[in-house]
Write an enzyme that holds these catalytic residues in place. Structure first.
Site, PDB file in Angstrom:
ATOM      1  N   LYS A  80       0.861  -1.184   0.000  1.00 26.49           N
ATOM      2  CA  LYS A  80       0.000   0.000   0.000  1.00 26.49           C
ATOM      3  C   LYS A  80       0.894   1.230   0.000  1.00 26.49           C
ATOM      4  O   LYS A  80       2.063   1.142   0.403  1.00 26.49           O
ATOM      5  CB  LYS A  80      -0.861  -0.012   1.280  1.00 26.49           C
ATOM      6  N   VAL A 182     -23.875   5.237   1.701  1.00 27.71           N
ATOM      7  CA  VAL A 182     -24.413   4.817   0.402  1.00 27.71           C
ATOM      8  C   VAL A 182     -23.656   5.549  -0.707  1.00 27.71           C
ATOM      9  O   VAL A 182     -24.229   6.203  -1.566  1.00 27.71           O
ATOM     10  CB  VAL A 182     -25.949   4.999   0.314  1.00 27.71           C
ATOM     11  N   ASN A 184     -20.168   4.929  -3.399  1.00 30.06           N
ATOM     12  CA  ASN A 184     -19.995   4.101  -4.599  1.00 30.06           C
ATOM     13  C   ASN A 184     -20.364   2.639  -4.366  1.00 30.06           C
ATOM     14  O   ASN A 184     -21.074   2.037  -5.169  1.00 30.06           O
ATOM     15  CB  ASN A 184     -18.544   4.204  -5.089  1.00 30.06           C
ATOM     16  N   TYR A 187     -24.277   2.370  -2.557  1.00 29.14           N
ATOM     17  CA  TYR A 187     -25.375   2.585  -3.514  1.00 29.14           C
ATOM     18  C   TYR A 187     -25.629   1.311  -4.332  1.00 29.14           C
ATOM     19  O   TYR A 187     -26.768   0.853  -4.458  1.00 29.14           O
ATOM     20  CB  TYR A 187     -25.049   3.757  -4.448  1.00 29.14           C
TER      21      TYR A 187
HETATM   22  P1  NAD Z   1     -17.327   6.355  -1.035  1.00 26.62           P
HETATM   23  O1  NAD Z   1     -16.458   7.464  -0.561  1.00 26.62           O
HETATM   24  O2  NAD Z   1     -17.852   6.375  -2.420  1.00 26.62           O
HETATM   25  O3  NAD Z   1     -18.596   6.185  -0.064  1.00 26.62           O
HETATM   26  C1  NAD Z   1     -18.510   6.283   1.306  1.00 26.62           C
HETATM   27  C2  NAD Z   1     -19.791   6.971   1.763  1.00 26.62           C
HETATM   28  O4  NAD Z   1     -19.817   6.955   3.179  1.00 26.62           O
HETATM   29  C3  NAD Z   1     -19.902   8.431   1.330  1.00 26.62           C
HETATM   30  O5  NAD Z   1     -21.131   8.631   0.669  1.00 26.62           O
HETATM   31  C4  NAD Z   1     -19.794   9.210   2.649  1.00 26.62           C
HETATM   32  O6  NAD Z   1     -20.581  10.392   2.634  1.00 26.62           O
HETATM   33  C5  NAD Z   1     -20.349   8.193   3.623  1.00 26.62           C
HETATM   34  N1  NAD Z   1     -19.947   8.412   5.010  1.00 26.62           N
HETATM   35  C6  NAD Z   1     -18.779   8.872   5.506  1.00 26.62           C
HETATM   36  N2  NAD Z   1     -18.836   8.938   6.840  1.00 26.62           N
HETATM   37  C7  NAD Z   1     -20.051   8.481   7.200  1.00 26.62           C
HETATM   38  C8  NAD Z   1     -20.710   8.292   8.433  1.00 26.62           C
HETATM   39  N3  NAD Z   1     -20.126   8.605   9.607  1.00 26.62           N
HETATM   40  N4  NAD Z   1     -21.958   7.785   8.445  1.00 26.62           N
HETATM   41  C9  NAD Z   1     -22.584   7.477   7.278  1.00 26.62           C
HETATM   42  N5  NAD Z   1     -22.011   7.662   6.057  1.00 26.62           N
HETATM   43  C10 NAD Z   1     -20.761   8.150   6.031  1.00 26.62           C
HETATM   44  O7  NAD Z   1     -16.465   5.027  -0.750  1.00 26.62           O
HETATM   45  P2  NAD Z   1     -16.726   3.579  -1.354  1.00 26.62           P
HETATM   46  O8  NAD Z   1     -15.824   3.377  -2.513  1.00 26.62           O
HETATM   47  O9  NAD Z   1     -18.181   3.339  -1.488  1.00 26.62           O
HETATM   48  O10 NAD Z   1     -16.147   2.675  -0.174  1.00 26.62           O
HETATM   49  C11 NAD Z   1     -16.886   2.447   1.009  1.00 26.62           C
HETATM   50  C12 NAD Z   1     -16.043   1.591   1.972  1.00 26.62           C
HETATM   51  O11 NAD Z   1     -15.714   0.351   1.344  1.00 26.62           O
HETATM   52  C13 NAD Z   1     -14.702   2.234   2.351  1.00 26.62           C
HETATM   53  O12 NAD Z   1     -14.393   1.868   3.675  1.00 26.62           O
HETATM   54  C14 NAD Z   1     -13.707   1.576   1.403  1.00 26.62           C
HETATM   55  O13 NAD Z   1     -12.400   1.539   1.938  1.00 26.62           O
HETATM   56  C15 NAD Z   1     -14.302   0.172   1.320  1.00 26.62           C
HETATM   57  N6  NAD Z   1     -13.949  -0.560   0.090  1.00 26.62           N
HETATM   58  C16 NAD Z   1     -14.265  -0.031  -1.124  1.00 26.62           C
HETATM   59  C17 NAD Z   1     -13.942  -0.752  -2.278  1.00 26.62           C
HETATM   60  C18 NAD Z   1     -14.319  -0.221  -3.643  1.00 26.62           C
HETATM   61  O14 NAD Z   1     -14.256  -0.998  -4.613  1.00 26.62           O
HETATM   62  N7  NAD Z   1     -14.703   1.029  -3.775  1.00 26.62           N
HETATM   63  C19 NAD Z   1     -13.297  -1.991  -2.195  1.00 26.62           C
HETATM   64  C20 NAD Z   1     -13.000  -2.498  -0.928  1.00 26.62           C
HETATM   65  C21 NAD Z   1     -13.325  -1.771   0.213  1.00 26.62           C
END
Ligand code: NAD
Length: 351
Positions: A80, A182, A184, A187
């Site tokens: 990382k 909700v 990426n 949703y």
């Molecule tokens: P994102 O930033 O698109 O979505 C995260 C959402 O959480 C945002 O809409 C934000 O407003 C909301 N949020 C932040 N703090 C909050 C709180 N206290 N209460 C409620 N909502 C809150 O991120 P993502 O890509 O959807 O990823 C979500 C999680 O999944 C992260 O922890 C990320 O590390 C993990 N993850 C993502 C992927 C991926 O493919 N995108 C893969 C593995 C793990």
């Protein structure tokens, strides 16, 4: 900085500190293990309270990538990177190109991609200087692009597996799932759950995102401080880490915790606390491994979306085996997963 003494050091193979005064680049690349293949894991652009905090974060995330890649059956080790958003940080092409040079100097020991704060555009800038980069724009008919919908599909199959195991239900139809965040992934997860007949309760800091899932999937919105403590069948953390802890566990009113967020448990002991409360926990790096499978297929130029979906569908059965072993041995699921991951890595090291 006491790197060797950091609780997350865990015998990292290499930790590289990158500094370029001309562009202001300050970055750390951590390579936990290359036993299974090149260390793959995204780069996070973040404002840290201190350099030590950045080091701790990158070490913890890098070890997590080793486990995630091992459990996803990928020929990738774990690594990382973090780029430190210091007070005088100025984003520029030159800075990201210098970061690309640093990645390139490692000759493929580390492959970078997006993480929090990074974009596909930045990845394209980094790719001017190195080929050891993934998460670039999708080529027609090939795997790649935004991994979030694939991650969501993996989480959905994981929730189904948990529901089968813990509630003896064949589907999520009629069950209620609380989704924290909700964005990426959240949703897209809501879409899968709603299509399968689940009822949704949601919360997000961004009201427009909440409004979208309420409108499109009939979700009910609750407050940010209430979402984890809803009386529901499944709590699905899809926002932040460390939300499952000594304080929150006694207040949970669910039978299952299964979501996309990385590092959901504040400490390893929280896995035991969940088990003692009768709550089934789907280890985060197993259930959210869909995205890295997508990244791996893109990097190797292998397959298309269909191939990726088939590989990601294995997350459900993989979790079921962890649940079964946890039940058979009376030990928490997070420790079973850690043990399995370490075994896979050790076998590759000595094999
Ligand atoms: P994102 O930033 O698109 O979505 C995260 C959402 O959480 C945002 O809409 C934000 O407003 C909301 N949020 C932040 N703090 C909050 C709180 N206290 N209460 C409620 N909502 C809150 O991120 P993502 O890509 O959807 O990823 C979500 C999680 O999944 C992260 O922890 C990320 O590390 C993990 N993850 C993502 C992927 C991926 O493919 N995108 C893969 C593995 C793990």
């Amino acid at each position: 900085m006491a790197a060797f003494d950091d609780s997350a050091f865990d015998d990292h193979e290499r930790v590289i500190f990158c500094r370029d005064a001309a562009t202001g680049l300050k970055a750390i690349i951590a390579i936990h293990s290359t036993a299974l293949g090149p260390a793959a894991g995204g780069c996070r652009l973040w404002e840290y309270a201190s350099d030590d905090a950045a080091l701790h974060d990158v070490l913890r995330l890098s070890q997590g990538m080793s486990y995630k890649n091992a459990m996803a059956g990928l020929e990738f080790g774990g690594g990382k990177a973090v780029i430190l958003k210091t007070a005088d940080f100025r984003a520029s092409d030159a800075l990201f190109e210098r970061f690309g040079d640093c990645v390139d100097e490692l000759n493929g020991r580390y492959i970078t991609a997006e993480d929090v704060g990074m974009t596909v555009n930045i990845m394209q800038t980094i790719a001017r200087r190195t080929r050891y980069v993934s998460g670039l724009p999708k080529k027609a008919g090939m795997a790649g692009g935004d991994p979030s919908p694939i991650t969501a599909f993996g989480v959905f199959t994981g929730i189904e597996a948990a529901v089968r195991f813990r509630l003896s239900r064949e589907s999520v139809s009629g069950l209620t799932v609380a989704v924290q965040g909700v964005g990426n992934v959240g949703y897209n997860l809501c879409r899968y759950l709603a299509d399968a007949g689940a009822k949704l309760v949601v919360a997000d800091m961004d009201p427009s995102r909440v409004a979208t899932v309420c409108r499109e999937f009939g979700a009910v919105s609750v407050g940010l401080d209430e979402i984890l403590f809803q009386k529901v069948d499944v709590v699905s953390p899809c926002a932040l880490g460390a939300i499952i802890n000594e304080q929150s566990i006694p207040r949970l009113q669910t039978t299952i915790v299964a979501g996309a967020a990385n590092n959901q448990l504040e400490t390893r002991a929280d896995g035991q606390r969940l088990m003692d409360s009768g709550i089934l926990y789907a280890p985060d790096y197993v259930i959210n491994g869909g995205g890295i499978v997508n990244v791996a297929c893109e990097y190797h130029g292998q397959g298309n979306d269909e191939t990726v979906m088939q590989l990601v569908a294995a997350i459900g059965p993989r979790l079921t085996r962890i649940f079964e072993q946890a039940q058979a041995t009376g030990r928490p699921t997070n420790l079973i997963a850690d043990e399995q991951a370490r075994k896979i890595i050790a076998a590759a090291k000595h094999g």
